[in-house]
Design a protein around this motif. Structure first.
Motif, PDB file in Angstrom:
ATOM      1  N   ASN A 179      43.314  39.741  56.120  1.00  0.00           N
ATOM      2  CA  ASN A 179      43.602  38.220  55.563  1.00  0.00           C
ATOM      3  C   ASN A 179      43.102  37.090  54.813  1.00  0.00           C
ATOM      4  OD1 ASN A 179      46.964  39.202  56.193  1.00  0.00           O
ATOM      5  ND2 ASN A 179      46.065  38.246  58.327  1.00  0.00           N
ATOM      6  N   SER A 180      42.125  37.994  54.801  1.00  0.00           N
ATOM      7  CA  SER A 180      40.830  37.034  53.809  1.00  0.00           C
ATOM      8  C   SER A 180      40.927  37.730  52.479  1.00  0.00           C
ATOM      9  CB  SER A 180      39.529  37.257  54.331  1.00  0.00           C
ATOM     10  OG  SER A 180      39.236  39.353  53.932  1.00  0.00           O
ATOM     11  N   ASP A 181      40.016  36.522  51.337  1.00  0.00           N
ATOM     12  CA  ASP A 181      39.967  36.743  50.524  1.00  0.00           C
ATOM     13  C   ASP A 181      39.846  38.129  50.098  1.00  0.00           C
ATOM     14  OD1 ASP A 181      40.807  33.981  50.036  1.00  0.00           O
ATOM     15  OD2 ASP A 181      39.205  33.209  49.718  1.00  0.00           O
ATOM     16  N   ASP A 182      39.163  39.112  50.571  1.00  0.00           N
ATOM     17  CA  ASP A 182      38.255  39.553  50.418  1.00  0.00           C
ATOM     18  C   ASP A 182      39.217  40.726  50.329  1.00  0.00           C
ATOM     19  OD1 ASP A 182      35.281  38.711  49.733  1.00  0.00           O
ATOM     20  OD2 ASP A 182      35.259  39.326  51.388  1.00  0.00           O
ATOM     21  N   VAL A 183      39.695  40.799  51.271  1.00  0.00           N
ATOM     22  CA  VAL A 183      40.734  41.700  51.002  1.00  0.00           C
ATOM     23  C   VAL A 183      42.259  41.741  50.577  1.00  0.00           C
ATOM     24  CG1 VAL A 183      42.745  42.625  53.121  1.00  0.00           C
ATOM     25  CG2 VAL A 183      40.400  42.029  54.286  1.00  0.00           C
ATOM     26  N   LYS A 184      42.177  40.360  50.584  1.00  0.00           N
ATOM     27  CA  LYS A 184      42.796  40.448  49.039  1.00  0.00           C
ATOM     28  C   LYS A 184      43.015  41.480  47.700  1.00  0.00           C
ATOM     29  CE  LYS A 184      45.392  37.099  51.528  1.00  0.00           C
ATOM     30  NZ  LYS A 184      45.366  34.947  51.323  1.00  0.00           N
ATOM     31  N   VAL A 185      42.001  40.497  47.805  1.00  0.00           N
ATOM     32  CA  VAL A 185      41.379  41.678  46.234  1.00  0.00           C
ATOM     33  C   VAL A 185      41.395  42.599  46.213  1.00  0.00           C
ATOM     34  CG1 VAL A 185      38.730  41.434  44.391  1.00  0.00           C
ATOM     35  CG2 VAL A 185      39.819  39.402  45.974  1.00  0.00           C
ATOM     36  N   VAL A 186      40.764  43.162  47.128  1.00  0.00           N
ATOM     37  CA  VAL A 186      40.469  44.983  47.760  1.00  0.00           C
ATOM     38  C   VAL A 186      42.334  45.653  47.007  1.00  0.00           C
ATOM     39  CG1 VAL A 186      40.718  46.739  48.751  1.00  0.00           C
ATOM     40  CG2 VAL A 186      37.913  45.128  48.741  1.00  0.00           C
ATOM     41  N   GLN A 187      42.990  45.072  47.775  1.00  0.00           N
ATOM     42  CA  GLN A 187      44.542  45.335  47.624  1.00  0.00           C
ATOM     43  C   GLN A 187      44.786  45.283  46.160  1.00  0.00           C
ATOM     44  OE1 GLN A 187      46.585  43.158  50.823  1.00  0.00           O
ATOM     45  NE2 GLN A 187      45.814  44.077  52.580  1.00  0.00           N
ATOM     46  N   THR A 188      44.602  44.312  45.474  1.00  0.00           N
ATOM     47  CA  THR A 188      45.004  43.806  44.234  1.00  0.00           C
ATOM     48  C   THR A 188      44.581  44.851  43.690  1.00  0.00           C
ATOM     49  OG1 THR A 188      46.071  41.054  45.349  1.00  0.00           O
ATOM     50  CG2 THR A 188      45.117  42.190  42.366  1.00  0.00           C
ATOM     51  N   LEU A 189      42.953  45.000  43.959  1.00  0.00           N
ATOM     52  CA  LEU A 189      42.896  46.002  42.246  1.00  0.00           C
ATOM     53  C   LEU A 189      43.171  47.717  42.865  1.00  0.00           C
ATOM     54  CD1 LEU A 189      38.663  44.821  42.756  1.00  0.00           C
ATOM     55  CD2 LEU A 189      40.800  44.634  41.062  1.00  0.00           C
ATOM     56  N   SER A 190      43.313  48.014  44.486  1.00  0.00           N
ATOM     57  CA  SER A 190      43.292  49.275  44.680  1.00  0.00           C
ATOM     58  C   SER A 190      45.052  49.598  43.501  1.00  0.00           C
ATOM     59  CB  SER A 190      44.060  49.862  45.896  1.00  0.00           C
ATOM     60  OG  SER A 190      44.805  50.948  46.302  1.00  0.00           O
ATOM     61  N   GLN A 191      45.775  48.915  43.788  1.00  0.00           N
ATOM     62  CA  GLN A 191      47.389  48.895  43.591  1.00  0.00           C
ATOM     63  C   GLN A 191      47.392  48.440  41.641  1.00  0.00           C
ATOM     64  OE1 GLN A 191      50.758  49.066  44.593  1.00  0.00           O
ATOM     65  NE2 GLN A 191      49.136  49.486  46.761  1.00  0.00           N
ATOM     66  N   ALA A 192      46.349  47.771  41.350  1.00  0.00           N
ATOM     67  CA  ALA A 192      46.078  47.917  39.333  1.00  0.00           C
ATOM     68  C   ALA A 192      45.444  48.949  39.169  1.00  0.00           C
ATOM     69  CB  ALA A 192      45.245  46.589  39.441  1.00  0.00           C
ATOM     70  N   PHE A 193      44.601  49.900  40.303  1.00  0.00           N
ATOM     71  CA  PHE A 193      44.112  51.269  39.402  1.00  0.00           C
ATOM     72  C   PHE A 193      45.137  52.467  39.801  1.00  0.00           C
ATOM     73  CE2 PHE A 193      39.741  50.466  40.610  1.00  0.00           C
ATOM     74  CZ  PHE A 193      38.913  49.512  39.975  1.00  0.00           C
ATOM     75  N   ILE A 194      46.038  52.083  40.466  1.00  0.00           N
ATOM     76  CA  ILE A 194      47.306  53.149  40.723  1.00  0.00           C
ATOM     77  C   ILE A 194      48.351  52.173  39.166  1.00  0.00           C
ATOM     78  CG2 ILE A 194      49.238  54.118  42.078  1.00  0.00           C
ATOM     79  CD1 ILE A 194      48.129  53.009  43.967  1.00  0.00           C
ATOM     80  N   GLN A 195      48.792  52.129  39.156  1.00  0.00           N
ATOM     81  CA  GLN A 195      49.457  51.487  37.935  1.00  0.00           C
ATOM     82  C   GLN A 195      48.270  51.757  36.497  1.00  0.00           C
ATOM     83  OE1 GLN A 195      50.277  47.607  38.206  1.00  0.00           O
ATOM     84  NE2 GLN A 195      51.303  47.524  40.272  1.00  0.00           N
ATOM     85  N   ALA A 246      37.194  45.907  33.632  1.00  0.00           N
ATOM     86  CA  ALA A 246      39.157  46.277  32.653  1.00  0.00           C
ATOM     87  C   ALA A 246      40.039  45.907  33.023  1.00  0.00           C
ATOM     88  CB  ALA A 246      39.008  48.151  32.705  1.00  0.00           C
ATOM     89  N   THR A 247      40.220  45.986  34.697  1.00  0.00           N
ATOM     90  CA  THR A 247      41.491  45.322  35.359  1.00  0.00           C
ATOM     91  C   THR A 247      41.353  43.893  35.703  1.00  0.00           C
ATOM     92  OG1 THR A 247      41.702  47.540  36.757  1.00  0.00           O
ATOM     93  CG2 THR A 247      42.608  45.698  37.417  1.00  0.00           C
ATOM     94  N   ARG A 248      39.935  43.049  35.509  1.00  0.00           N
ATOM     95  CA  ARG A 248      39.323  41.724  35.503  1.00  0.00           C
ATOM     96  C   ARG A 248      40.430  41.133  34.845  1.00  0.00           C
ATOM     97  NH1 ARG A 248      34.099  39.145  35.022  1.00  0.00           N
ATOM     98  NH2 ARG A 248      34.487  39.828  32.666  1.00  0.00           N
ATOM     99  N   GLN A 249      40.194  41.506  33.464  1.00  0.00           N
ATOM    100  CA  GLN A 249      41.009  41.415  32.226  1.00  0.00           C
ATOM    101  C   GLN A 249      41.895  40.670  32.290  1.00  0.00           C
ATOM    102  OE1 GLN A 249      39.082  38.936  30.302  1.00  0.00           O
ATOM    103  NE2 GLN A 249      37.065  39.905  31.069  1.00  0.00           N
ATOM    104  N   THR A 250      42.995  41.823  33.033  1.00  0.00           N
ATOM    105  CA  THR A 250      44.009  41.434  32.640  1.00  0.00           C
ATOM    106  C   THR A 250      44.527  40.548  34.605  1.00  0.00           C
ATOM    107  OG1 THR A 250      44.253  43.838  34.073  1.00  0.00           O
ATOM    108  CG2 THR A 250      44.543  44.039  31.762  1.00  0.00           C
ATOM    109  N   LEU A 251      43.992  41.093  35.183  1.00  0.00           N
ATOM    110  CA  LEU A 251      44.684  40.598  36.510  1.00  0.00           C
ATOM    111  C   LEU A 251      44.069  38.745  37.061  1.00  0.00           C
ATOM    112  CD1 LEU A 251      43.920  42.748  39.729  1.00  0.00           C
ATOM    113  CD2 LEU A 251      45.719  42.628  38.292  1.00  0.00           C
TER     114      LEU A 251
END
Length: 484
Positions: A71-87, A312-317
């Motif tokens: 539930n830390s910010d680091d984990v939230k960033v990783v989870q968000t990036l993981s979903q973005a890469f899949i999409q 590339a994902t950073r710009q969209t997120l």
């Protein structure tokens, strides 16, 4: 099939040149035809190899990335990036690994259990870790709650400088040992012996409640400038209408000089909200980075692809997930505190290799290898057929000698025997042609010789048939004994 070859087959089966002989052997495949088939097979094999190489090079690669605590910010960033890469159907996919914290994430990377990890820059960095990106910058915030007003009691001495913390209790937000080490670095810089202060730690989730209970005289928090945890902790320390006193770390430059993992920084006025602002003026402090690191042994092209997708994902997120906007490129200087991975450096410096750049040498050497193997195979095949060619050449010379013999023969039996021998020579020649030992040009020359032989036999038989039997016998005797 060449007309000469048809005629030779017809002769070998006793038929006419253009007649069809169902019972005869199948037409042999010429060496040129076989060469075409072999070349086509080699080309198809090469295309298949290139397609397989491209498939394995471009298929999605899954990387394990360690981050924590839960539930830390680091984990939230990783989870968000993981979903973005899949999409985005990216070449790189992430498999999050939740750990107990930055130290545990670093350990997972060191032990090879993770390919990537998010770690604090002021912790011991694994020897096999190299920077891929800077996830964010954290600042150290030191403050003293406003004094409690109690009737009939003299107000305690107000703490306004770090040097005055000796003999006091200091609360540290978060259970990380790194935060305690950070506090000790700051105290030593100002001549305060850490042994002469009482350090109390409490979980970040319980910070506001602990501060409301006045468990300490001063507090330290480390996190992003816009950290909600830090802002809530500061808000909880406000009471009786007073405002906290923020302790400036004026010697931040000296600390950074002695400890390269830290940097001199400032906390902008108004960073922690409030009206009026809880922080009325800019305060000097020190900062440290949270890095995304990769194993040194991780393939350069893989890390370059991950770095490219990350930014590339950073710009969209960054609109929906502000933490993503804080991601920065790593320091690619050779004397950087945390060296950048060669793949990340290639992306940052614009030297990322394309598919052809990475595999052109393999393709080139593969083509050279196929060419050499083909030449060697052709030479070896030719070497194996050397005896067969030599034997056929001898048979052809024998056929030429038989032409001369047939023109002076006085016996039809001898001519018939030579005819049978010529038929056997024909079969051997056709077999050599089928095996590729001789080419079509040699077969044409043999056909000319065979025509001459048949003509010689036919002419001689005609002559012998027109002669009386006694003359034939006399001629045969003369040739055999030299006398009549």
């Amino acid at each position: 099939m060449n007309l000469n070859v048809k005629r030779l087959f017809a002769r070998s089966t006793g038929g006419q040149p253009d007649s069809v002989q169902p019972q005869g052997p199948p037409s042999p495949r010429s060496a040129r035809q076989r060469l075409v088939f072999v070349t086509l097979a080699a080309v198809l094999a090469l295309v298949g190899a290139l397609a397989a190489t491209y498939y394995f090079a471009m298929r999605p690669v899954t990387l394990r990335i360690a981050a924590g605590p839960a539930n830390s910010d680091d984990v939230k960033v990783v989870q968000t990036l993981s979903q973005a890469f899949i999409q985005a159907r990216s070449q790189i996919r992430l498999r999050p690994m939740t750990t107990e914290g930055s130290k545990a994430s670093a350990q997972a990377l060191a032990e090879g259990k993770a390919d990537l990890a998010i770690i604090r820059g002021d912790l011991d960095v694994p020897k096999n870790a190299q920077a891929v990106a800077t996830l964010r910058k954290n600042v150290a915030v030191l403050w003293v709650p406003p004094a409690t007003r109690v009737k009939g009691k003299k107000a305690a001495l107000r703490i306004t400088k770090i040097a005055q913390l000796s003999g006091h209790r200091i609360g540290v937000v978060g259970r990380s040992e790194a935060n305690v080490n950070l506090l000790k670095v700051i105290l030593r810089q100002y001549g305060v012996d850490p042994a002469k202060v009482e350090i109390v730690q409490f979980p970040a989730q319980e910070a506001a409640e602990a501060i409301r209970k006045q468990t300490a005289d001063a507090y330290l928090a480390a996190g992003p400038v816009n950290s909600k945890i830090t802002a809530d902790a500061i808000a909880a320390s406000m009471r009786d209408g007073g405002v906290p006193t923020f302790l400036a770390i004026d010697s931040a430059g000296a600390i950074a000089q002695n400890h390269p993992v830290y940097e001199a920084s400032e906390i902008p006025a108004g960073s922690f909200g409030g009206s009026p602002a809880r922080l009325e003026a800019e305060v000097k402090t020190i900062s440290f980075a949270h890095h995304i690191v990769a194993r040194r042994s991780l393939d350069e092209s893989t890390v370059a692809a991950f770095t490219r997708q990350l930014f590339a994902t950073r710009q969209t997120l960054k609109t929906d997930f502000p933490l993503a906007a804080q991601i920065e490129t790593p320091d690619t200087d050779k004397d950087a505190v945390l060296p950048a991975h060669s793949g990340a450096a290639a992306y940052v410096d614009g030297e990322e290799k394309t598919f052809l750049d990475r595999y052109s040498d393999f393709i080139w050497f593969g083509l050279m290898g196929l060419s050499i193997m083909g030449s060697a195979g052709a030479w070896f095949a030719s070497y194996l057929k050397k005896d067969e060619r030599s034997n056929n050449s001898t048979l052809r010379e024998r056929l030429l000698d038989m032409i001369a013999t047939a023109r002076h023969s006085d016996s039809t039996d001898e001519l018939d025997r030579m005819q049978m021998e010529a038929d056997q020579i024909l079969r051997d020649t056709l077999r050599c042609f089928e095996h590729g030992a001789i080419e079509e040009g040699s077969l044409t020359a043999f056909n000319i010789a065979l025509d001459q032989f048949h003509n010689a036999v036919a002419d001689r038989k005609a002559v012998l048939m027109s002669m009386p039997q006694n003359l034939q016998r006399a001629g045969a005797q003369f040739r055999a004994t030299g006398t009549l």
